[in-house]
Write a protein that holds these residues in place. Structure first.
Motif, PDB file in Angstrom:
ATOM      1  N   SER A   6       0.824  -1.206   0.000  1.00 18.95           N
ATOM      2  CA  SER A   6       0.000   0.000   0.000  1.00 18.95           C
ATOM      3  C   SER A   6       0.859   1.256   0.000  1.00 18.95           C
ATOM      4  O   SER A   6       0.538   2.259  -0.620  1.00 18.95           O
ATOM      5  CB  SER A   6      -0.954   0.016   1.208  1.00 18.95           C
ATOM      6  N   THR A   7       2.001   1.194   0.718  1.00 19.69           N
ATOM      7  CA  THR A   7       2.918   2.327   0.759  1.00 19.69           C
ATOM      8  C   THR A   7       3.535   2.575  -0.611  1.00 19.69           C
ATOM      9  O   THR A   7       3.672   3.701  -1.060  1.00 19.69           O
ATOM     10  CB  THR A   7       4.035   2.087   1.795  1.00 19.69           C
ATOM     11  N   ALA A   8       3.906   1.485  -1.294  1.00 18.94           N
ATOM     12  CA  ALA A   8       4.539   1.613  -2.599  1.00 18.94           C
ATOM     13  C   ALA A   8       3.589   2.211  -3.624  1.00 18.94           C
ATOM     14  O   ALA A   8       4.023   2.862  -4.569  1.00 18.94           O
ATOM     15  CB  ALA A   8       5.022   0.253  -3.069  1.00 18.94           C
ATOM     16  N   GLN A   9       2.297   2.001  -3.449  1.00 19.57           N
ATOM     17  CA  GLN A   9       1.323   2.491  -4.407  1.00 19.57           C
ATOM     18  C   GLN A   9       0.925   3.946  -4.154  1.00 19.57           C
ATOM     19  O   GLN A   9       0.254   4.553  -4.971  1.00 19.57           O
ATOM     20  CB  GLN A   9       0.079   1.597  -4.366  1.00 19.57           C
ATOM     21  N   ALA A  10       1.291   4.490  -2.995  1.00 19.92           N
ATOM     22  CA  ALA A  10       0.934   5.869  -2.682  1.00 19.92           C
ATOM     23  C   ALA A  10       1.568   6.816  -3.699  1.00 19.92           C
ATOM     24  O   ALA A  10       2.752   6.711  -4.008  1.00 19.92           O
ATOM     25  CB  ALA A  10       1.390   6.219  -1.265  1.00 19.92           C
ATOM     26  N   LYS A  11       0.776   7.736  -4.197  1.00 24.06           N
ATOM     27  CA  LYS A  11       1.247   8.659  -5.214  1.00 24.06           C
ATOM     28  C   LYS A  11       1.498  10.044  -4.626  1.00 24.06           C
ATOM     29  O   LYS A  11       1.002  10.378  -3.548  1.00 24.06           O
ATOM     30  CB  LYS A  11       0.228   8.747  -6.351  1.00 24.06           C
ATOM     31  N   THR A  12       2.268  10.817  -5.357  1.00 22.97           N
ATOM     32  CA  THR A  12       2.557  12.191  -4.955  1.00 22.97           C
ATOM     33  C   THR A  12       2.090  13.144  -6.051  1.00 22.97           C
ATOM     34  O   THR A  12       2.403  12.943  -7.221  1.00 22.97           O
ATOM     35  CB  THR A  12       4.068  12.389  -4.727  1.00 22.97           C
ATOM     36  N   LEU A  13       1.335  14.140  -5.655  1.00 23.82           N
ATOM     37  CA  LEU A  13       0.957  15.223  -6.564  1.00 23.82           C
ATOM     38  C   LEU A  13       1.771  16.444  -6.140  1.00 23.82           C
ATOM     39  O   LEU A  13       1.538  17.018  -5.076  1.00 23.82           O
ATOM     40  CB  LEU A  13      -0.531  15.523  -6.481  1.00 23.82           C
ATOM     41  N   THR A  14       2.748  16.805  -6.963  1.00 22.30           N
ATOM     42  CA  THR A  14       3.557  17.987  -6.691  1.00 22.30           C
ATOM     43  C   THR A  14       2.991  19.146  -7.494  1.00 22.30           C
ATOM     44  O   THR A  14       2.896  19.073  -8.719  1.00 22.30           O
ATOM     45  CB  THR A  14       5.030  17.758  -7.073  1.00 22.30           C
ATOM     46  N   ILE A  15       2.603  20.197  -6.802  1.00 24.62           N
ATOM     47  CA  ILE A  15       2.027  21.374  -7.447  1.00 24.62           C
ATOM     48  C   ILE A  15       3.060  22.495  -7.412  1.00 24.62           C
ATOM     49  O   ILE A  15       3.434  22.989  -6.339  1.00 24.62           O
ATOM     50  CB  ILE A  15       0.731  21.817  -6.742  1.00 24.62           C
ATOM     51  N   GLY A  16       3.560  22.857  -8.576  1.00 27.55           N
ATOM     52  CA  GLY A  16       4.513  23.950  -8.676  1.00 27.55           C
ATOM     53  C   GLY A  16       3.799  25.216  -9.108  1.00 27.55           C
ATOM     54  O   GLY A  16       3.021  25.202 -10.060  1.00 27.55           O
ATOM     55  N   ILE A  17       4.043  26.297  -8.387  1.00 25.21           N
ATOM     56  CA  ILE A  17       3.365  27.561  -8.688  1.00 25.21           C
ATOM     57  C   ILE A  17       4.403  28.602  -9.098  1.00 25.21           C
ATOM     58  O   ILE A  17       5.315  28.931  -8.345  1.00 25.21           O
ATOM     59  CB  ILE A  17       2.559  28.056  -7.471  1.00 25.21           C
TER      60      ILE A  17
END
Length: 207
Positions: free
Chosen positions: A15-26
């Protein structure tokens, strides 16, 4: 008992490996219409809200700014983990309110756009989990790498990427805002080529 613990650990690891990251650059550079037009800030915040609301428990949202390499404001990194206590709609509301507040914050405007350097030097994109990089920007690189005016004219190109983004999706929201069509096409093609070389799938959302 040992077998149960082993299975539990394997499930947790998966479950940890499947966690995704959404990086929002402004993009806080002066050329970005996000800083001057409430309407653009509003529609940008709506898109960000939609993307955050797609996330699941365990996924991470990171909000970072960029512009000038010299501005200490860009060292800040706000991170949220989606959970039962911090639901996606709550995180989306926090980020959307921040984006909508930017047109009122005239002091945050910066005099260069180091988007390439931001992409190359920012860690934690988590591309192995097919994560997303969403950048709110007009896409005009204006830095020690390339003169923005020459880029718009097609006389200079973006530098070859010095980063591996294989597995990540790279979206530039607002690319070409306010430009003539020829300029939009030139810069879009440059970023398509840059992303391809870096191994990322590329999307340009043009207002």
């Amino acid at each position: 008992m040992k077998k149960f613990l082993t299975i539990s650990l394997l499930i947790f690891a998966a479950s940890t490996a499947q966690a995704k990251t959404l990086t929002i650059g402004i993009d806080l550079s002066a050329s970005n219409p996000l800083l001057s037009h409430k309407n653009f800030a509003h529609i940008a915040s709506q898109h960000v809200t939609s993307e955050i609301n797609k996330l699941k428990d365990g996924d991470i949202v990171r909000v970072k700014t960029f512009g000038s390499r010299k501005d200490a404001l860009n060292l800040l990194n706000h991170s949220f983990e989606i959970s039962r206590r911090m639901k996606s709609n709550k995180v989306a509301g926090i980020v959307a309110n921040y984006i909508q507040s930017l047109p009122e914050q005239k002091e945050v405007s910066q005099n260069s756009t180091n988007l390439v350097a931001w992409l190359e030097f920012t860690s934690g994109f988590n591309c192995a989990a097919n994560s997303q990089i969403l950048v709110i920007t007009d896409g005009l690189e204006s830095s020690s790498y390339v003169d923005g005016n020459l880029l718009l004219q097609g006389k200079k190109s973006l530098p070859k990427p010095d980063i591996d983004l294989k597995g990540c999706g790279l979206t530039l929201y607002g690319l070409g805002a306010g430009w003539i069509p020829q300029q939009v096409k030139i810069v879009r093609k440059e970023w398509e080529h840059w992303a391809e070389q870096a191994g990322a799938s590329f999307t340009a959302i043009i207002p």
